[in-house]
Design an enzyme around this catalytic site. Sequence first.
Site, PDB file in Angstrom:
ATOM      1  N   ASP A   1      -5.736  -5.332  -6.343  1.00 15.79           N
ATOM      2  CA  ASP A   1      -4.326  -4.975  -6.162  1.00 15.79           C
ATOM      3  C   ASP A   1      -3.802  -4.352  -7.459  1.00 15.79           C
ATOM      4  OD1 ASP A   1      -1.926  -6.084  -4.032  1.00 15.79           O
ATOM      5  OD2 ASP A   1      -1.303  -5.334  -5.995  1.00 15.79           O
ATOM      6  N   ILE A   2      -3.013  -3.306  -7.313  1.00 12.35           N
ATOM      7  CA  ILE A   2      -2.509  -2.583  -8.481  1.00 12.35           C
ATOM      8  C   ILE A   2      -1.473  -3.409  -9.253  1.00 12.35           C
ATOM      9  CG2 ILE A   2      -0.566  -1.336  -7.411  1.00 12.35           C
ATOM     10  CD1 ILE A   2      -1.740   1.235  -8.706  1.00 12.35           C
ATOM     11  N   ASN A   6       0.830 -10.250   5.079  1.00 10.03           N
ATOM     12  CA  ASN A   6       2.232  -9.981   5.400  1.00 10.03           C
ATOM     13  C   ASN A   6       2.274  -9.080   6.629  1.00 10.03           C
ATOM     14  OD1 ASN A   6       3.255 -11.395   3.146  1.00 10.03           O
ATOM     15  ND2 ASN A   6       2.914  -9.636   1.823  1.00 10.03           N
ATOM     16  N   GLY A  62       7.605  -9.149   4.891  1.00  9.52           N
ATOM     17  CA  GLY A  62       7.431  -8.662   3.521  1.00  9.52           C
ATOM     18  C   GLY A  62       6.350  -7.613   3.365  1.00  9.52           C
ATOM     19  N   GLN A  63       5.894  -7.028   4.477  1.00  6.85           N
ATOM     20  CA  GLN A  63       4.847  -6.010   4.372  1.00  6.85           C
ATOM     21  C   GLN A  63       5.422  -4.717   3.805  1.00  6.85           C
ATOM     22  OE1 GLN A  63       2.714  -5.317   8.038  1.00  6.85           O
ATOM     23  NE2 GLN A  63       1.242  -3.940   7.078  1.00  6.85           N
ATOM     24  N   HIS A  70      -3.879  -5.483   5.676  1.00  7.00           N
ATOM     25  CA  HIS A  70      -4.687  -5.919   4.535  1.00  7.00           C
ATOM     26  C   HIS A  70      -4.564  -7.420   4.356  1.00  7.00           C
ATOM     27  CE1 HIS A  70      -0.712  -4.540   3.220  1.00  7.00           C
ATOM     28  NE2 HIS A  70      -0.723  -5.551   2.351  1.00  7.00           N
ATOM     29  N   HIS A 107      -4.571 -10.174   1.513  1.00  6.04           N
ATOM     30  CA  HIS A 107      -4.537 -10.462   0.074  1.00  6.04           C
ATOM     31  C   HIS A 107      -5.441 -11.663  -0.186  1.00  6.04           C
ATOM     32  CE1 HIS A 107      -0.663  -8.295  -0.991  1.00  6.04           C
ATOM     33  NE2 HIS A 107      -0.486  -8.418   0.320  1.00  6.04           N
TER      34      HIS A 107
HETATM   35  P1  5GP Z   1       2.156  -5.990   1.190  1.00  8.70           P
HETATM   36  O1  5GP Z   1       3.507  -6.365   0.646  1.00  8.70           O
HETATM   37  O2  5GP Z   1       2.227  -4.773   2.079  1.00  8.70           O
HETATM   38  O3  5GP Z   1       1.463  -7.152   1.859  1.00  8.70           O
HETATM   39  O4  5GP Z   1       1.258  -5.677  -0.061  1.00  8.70           O
HETATM   40  C1  5GP Z   1       0.912  -4.405  -0.463  1.00  8.70           C
HETATM   41  C2  5GP Z   1       0.131  -4.566  -1.748  1.00  8.70           C
HETATM   42  O5  5GP Z   1      -0.491  -3.343  -2.034  1.00  8.70           O
HETATM   43  C3  5GP Z   1       1.014  -4.934  -2.955  1.00  8.70           C
HETATM   44  O6  5GP Z   1       0.558  -6.162  -3.519  1.00  8.70           O
HETATM   45  C4  5GP Z   1       0.829  -3.761  -3.901  1.00  8.70           C
HETATM   46  O7  5GP Z   1       0.758  -4.141  -5.259  1.00  8.70           O
HETATM   47  C5  5GP Z   1      -0.468  -3.136  -3.425  1.00  8.70           C
HETATM   48  N1  5GP Z   1      -0.538  -1.700  -3.604  1.00  8.70           N
HETATM   49  C6  5GP Z   1       0.408  -0.788  -3.258  1.00  8.70           C
HETATM   50  N2  5GP Z   1      -0.016   0.455  -3.552  1.00  8.70           N
HETATM   51  C7  5GP Z   1      -1.245   0.327  -4.094  1.00  8.70           C
HETATM   52  C8  5GP Z   1      -2.195   1.277  -4.599  1.00  8.70           C
HETATM   53  O8  5GP Z   1      -1.996   2.488  -4.604  1.00  8.70           O
HETATM   54  N3  5GP Z   1      -3.362   0.776  -5.081  1.00  8.70           N
HETATM   55  C9  5GP Z   1      -3.625  -0.568  -5.092  1.00  8.70           C
HETATM   56  N4  5GP Z   1      -4.827  -0.949  -5.597  1.00  8.70           N
HETATM   57  N5  5GP Z   1      -2.769  -1.485  -4.617  1.00  8.70           N
HETATM   58  C10 5GP Z   1      -1.590  -1.044  -4.127  1.00  8.70           C
END
Ligand code: 5GP
Length: 112
Positions: A30-31, A86, A92-93, A99, A101
Amino acid sequence: MSDCIFCKIVAGQLPCGKVYEDEDVLAFHDIHPFARVHFLIIPKQHVATLGDCTPAHEKLLGKMLLLAPRLAKEQGLDAGFKTLINTGRGGGQEVFHIHVHVFGGGDPVSRS
Ligand code: 5GP
Ligand code: ZN
């Protein structure tokens, strides 16, 4: 899904810190990690949310979940880890490409 960042990562159009890849799934760091180890497991096929999955996705979802403990261990999370999916804006997605986590390490972490 040309505007999906995770599809772009799958296509190699955006870089990622790859953890694992096979013909069906990709895992990468995760970034913005919220634990010492934090990576995402995604299907290569675009599916927006867990709520969009059907029985046709059963095998894929099983594969993603079964990869979590294996990859977590490879990343040094011997004492255990957390998983999080999420789903939808209310869940919170932020990235609408499903994906899982997987995170842990250091102090105990939580996310509501
Ligand atoms: P969500 O809130 O949708 O469950 O989580 C999305 C996750 O994707 C976040 O934790 C965010 O840091 C990660 N993320 C968003 N854009 C990128 C990206 O371009 N590269 C990577 N490696 N992670 C990302
Ligand atoms: Zn996508």
